[in-house]
Motif scaffolding. Structure first.
Motif, short mmCIF file in Angstrom:
data_model
loop_
_atom_site.label_atom_id
_atom_site.label_comp_id
_atom_site.label_asym_id
_atom_site.label_seq_id
_atom_site.Cartn_x
_atom_site.Cartn_y
_atom_site.Cartn_z
N GLY A 37 0.80 -1.23 0.00
CA GLY A 37 0.00 0.00 0.00
C GLY A 37 0.82 1.27 0.00
O GLY A 37 0.32 2.34 0.32
N GLU A 38 2.10 1.15 -0.39
CA GLU A 38 2.95 2.35 -0.43
C GLU A 38 2.59 3.19 -1.67
O GLU A 38 2.26 2.63 -2.70
N PRO A 39 2.69 4.49 -1.55
CA PRO A 39 2.29 5.35 -2.67
C PRO A 39 3.20 5.19 -3.90
O PRO A 39 4.42 5.08 -3.77
N GLN A 40 2.58 5.15 -5.07
CA GLN A 40 3.35 5.08 -6.32
C GLN A 40 2.90 6.16 -7.31
O GLN A 40 3.36 6.21 -8.44
N HIS A 41 1.96 6.99 -6.83
CA HIS A 41 1.34 7.99 -7.70
C HIS A 41 2.29 9.02 -8.28
O HIS A 41 2.03 9.60 -9.31
N ALA A 63 -4.14 -4.17 -17.79
CA ALA A 63 -2.91 -4.08 -16.99
C ALA A 63 -2.13 -2.80 -17.33
O ALA A 63 -1.53 -2.18 -16.43
N PHE A 64 -2.12 -2.37 -18.57
CA PHE A 64 -1.45 -1.10 -18.90
C PHE A 64 -2.25 0.09 -18.36
O PHE A 64 -1.68 1.04 -17.82
N GLU A 65 -3.58 0.01 -18.51
CA GLU A 65 -4.41 1.15 -18.11
C GLU A 65 -4.42 1.30 -16.58
O GLU A 65 -4.22 2.40 -16.06
N ALA A 66 -4.62 0.19 -15.88
CA ALA A 66 -4.61 0.24 -14.42
C ALA A 66 -3.21 0.62 -13.92
O ALA A 66 -3.07 1.38 -12.95
N GLY A 72 -0.08 7.26 -11.29
CA GLY A 72 -0.43 8.67 -11.32
C GLY A 72 -0.54 9.26 -12.72
O GLY A 72 -0.72 10.47 -12.88
N GLY A 73 -0.42 8.40 -13.73
CA GLY A 73 -0.53 8.87 -15.11
C GLY A 73 -1.88 8.54 -15.71
O GLY A 73 -2.82 8.17 -15.00
N HIS A 74 -1.95 8.64 -17.03
CA HIS A 74 -3.22 8.44 -17.72
C HIS A 74 -2.97 7.59 -18.96
O HIS A 74 -1.94 7.73 -19.62
N ALA A 75 -3.92 6.70 -19.26
CA ALA A 75 -3.79 5.88 -20.48
C ALA A 75 -5.02 6.07 -21.36
O ALA A 75 -6.14 6.19 -20.86
N LEU A 300 4.89 -5.97 -14.28
CA LEU A 300 5.93 -5.84 -15.31
C LEU A 300 5.67 -4.58 -16.16
O LEU A 300 6.60 -3.82 -16.46
N HIS A 301 4.40 -4.36 -16.51
CA HIS A 301 4.08 -3.17 -17.32
C HIS A 301 4.46 -1.91 -16.56
O HIS A 301 4.99 -0.96 -17.14
N LYS A 302 4.16 -1.90 -15.27
CA LYS A 302 4.47 -0.70 -14.48
C LYS A 302 5.98 -0.43 -14.46
O LYS A 302 6.41 0.72 -14.61
N ALA A 303 6.76 -1.48 -14.30
CA ALA A 303 8.22 -1.30 -14.30
C ALA A 303 8.67 -0.75 -15.65
O ALA A 303 9.48 0.19 -15.72
N LEU A 304 8.13 -1.31 -16.71
CA LEU A 304 8.50 -0.87 -18.06
C LEU A 304 8.10 0.59 -18.28
O LEU A 304 8.88 1.39 -18.82
#
Ligand code: CP
Ligand code: NVA
Length: 318
Positions: A37-41, A63-66, A72-75, A300-304
């Motif tokens: 639950g750590e912030p990633q926004h 998975a890309f959109e979420a 904190g971004g937008h897809a 994985l998508h988030k890391a990328l």
């Protein structure tokens, strides 16, 4: 920080082995952070990803959109039918225009050449979200799932049964990057692309992996740690009746699983047709880790995305 260079992920082997492993480790870190639950926004605040889809998707899209939302971004979901692409605007112009608005482009295309064309004309990073040749974001996420399962890749064998499609190609390439042994067993009518196999073998000589192409499904699964299969007919493809008949012998059944190592796991990128490429007993049985795989697409998508769209990550692609 070092200036970011334009980096596209079109094929798994666009990554060096060290980069693939660092990316997977970063994904594992983001997963643990997310679960705590750590912030990633803050990681992708104000960033936008355009997602072009020429064909359907559940996992890749969500998975890309979420993932963008969590960072904190937008897809933006852009189906080709809604874009001017559908009325004949060129891929090159689409790439140039989107590059003026967004920080990255993800595309799912029929012809691999289309995603290459997009990257050629884009001035922002382009990610291949599946083409007829490869499915790199799936295979890299699968390498995370395998590491979670076995603690690493060295000395482990993945046996892929079925036609050698985009998934088989990416498993050979991503497997080679991390030093996994990959055996691909196919009927004679649908062998893997020799160029991909050659490339995977070249990488494997550096990483300690091994890439084998076989025919006999039982021989391929003997002693294997991971049994992997995919749909018999990929989106946009046709398969001859002869090949479909031959594929009956490559169905992942309890008998096939019994021929693998006793601790073997069953993997499938999904969506799956139970009763066709795998029986429901295997797919929904205790050896199946198909939903762990699906979850790891998100991480994985988030890391990328963090690596490609910002300077906030470890900088493995810089
Ligand atoms: N595995 C995968 O890419 O699933 P989708 O087609 O639902 O995106
Ligand atoms: N090989 C399948 C994978 C779907 C995620 C296809 O291309 O349809």
């Amino acid at each position: 920080p070092t200036a970011r260079k334009l980096f596209h992920l079109l094929v798994d082997s666009d990554l060096a082995p060290e980069q693939a492993i660092a990316l997977i480790d970063f994904a594992a870190h983001l997963k643990a952070q997310h679960r705590a639950g750590e912030p990633q926004h803050h990681l992708l605040r104000g960033k936008t990803l355009a997602m072009i889809f020429q064909k359907p998707s559940t996992r890749t899209r969500v998975a890309f959109e979420a993932g963008m939302a969590q960072l904190g971004g937008h897809a933006l979901y852009l189906s080709t039918n809604d874009l001017q692409l559908g009325r004949g605007e060129t891929i090159a112009d689409t790439a140039r225009v989107l590059s003026r608005y967004v920080d990255g482009i993800m595309a799912r295309v029929f012809r691999h050449a289309d995603v290459v064309e997009l990257a050629t004309h884009a001035s922002v990073p382009v990610i291949n979200g599946l083409s007829d040749l490869v499915h790199p974001t799936q295979a890299l996420a699968d390498m995370l799932t395998i590491k979670e399962q076995f603690g690493g890749w060295s000395g482990r064998t993945l046996a892929y049964l079925g036609c050698a499609n985009n998934m088989a190609h990416s498993l050979a390439l991503s497997g080679a990057l991390v030093g996994l042994s990959v055996r691909i067993a196919t009927p004679p009518g649908c062998r893997p692309d020799p160029v991909i196999i050659e490339r995977a073998r070249t990488i494997a000589t550096r990483t300690g992996g091994r890439i084998e192409v076989a025919t006999d499904p039982y021989e391929a699964v003997r002693g294997a740690d991971i049994i992997y299969t995919d749909v018999w007919v990929s989106m946009g493809q046709t398969v001859s009746d002869d090949v479909l008949r031959a594929l009956e012998n490559y169905r992942v059944t309890p008998e096939i699983m019994a021929a693998a190592a006793p601790h073997a796991v069953f993997m499938h990128c999904l969506p799956m047709f139970r009763g066709q490429e795998a029986t429901a007993q295997v797919a929904d049985g205790p050896q199946s880790i198909i939903f762990e795989q699906a979850e790891n697409r998100l991480h994985l998508h988030k890391a990328l995305l963090v690596e490609l769209l910002s300077d906030a990550g470890p900088g493995v692609l810089r």
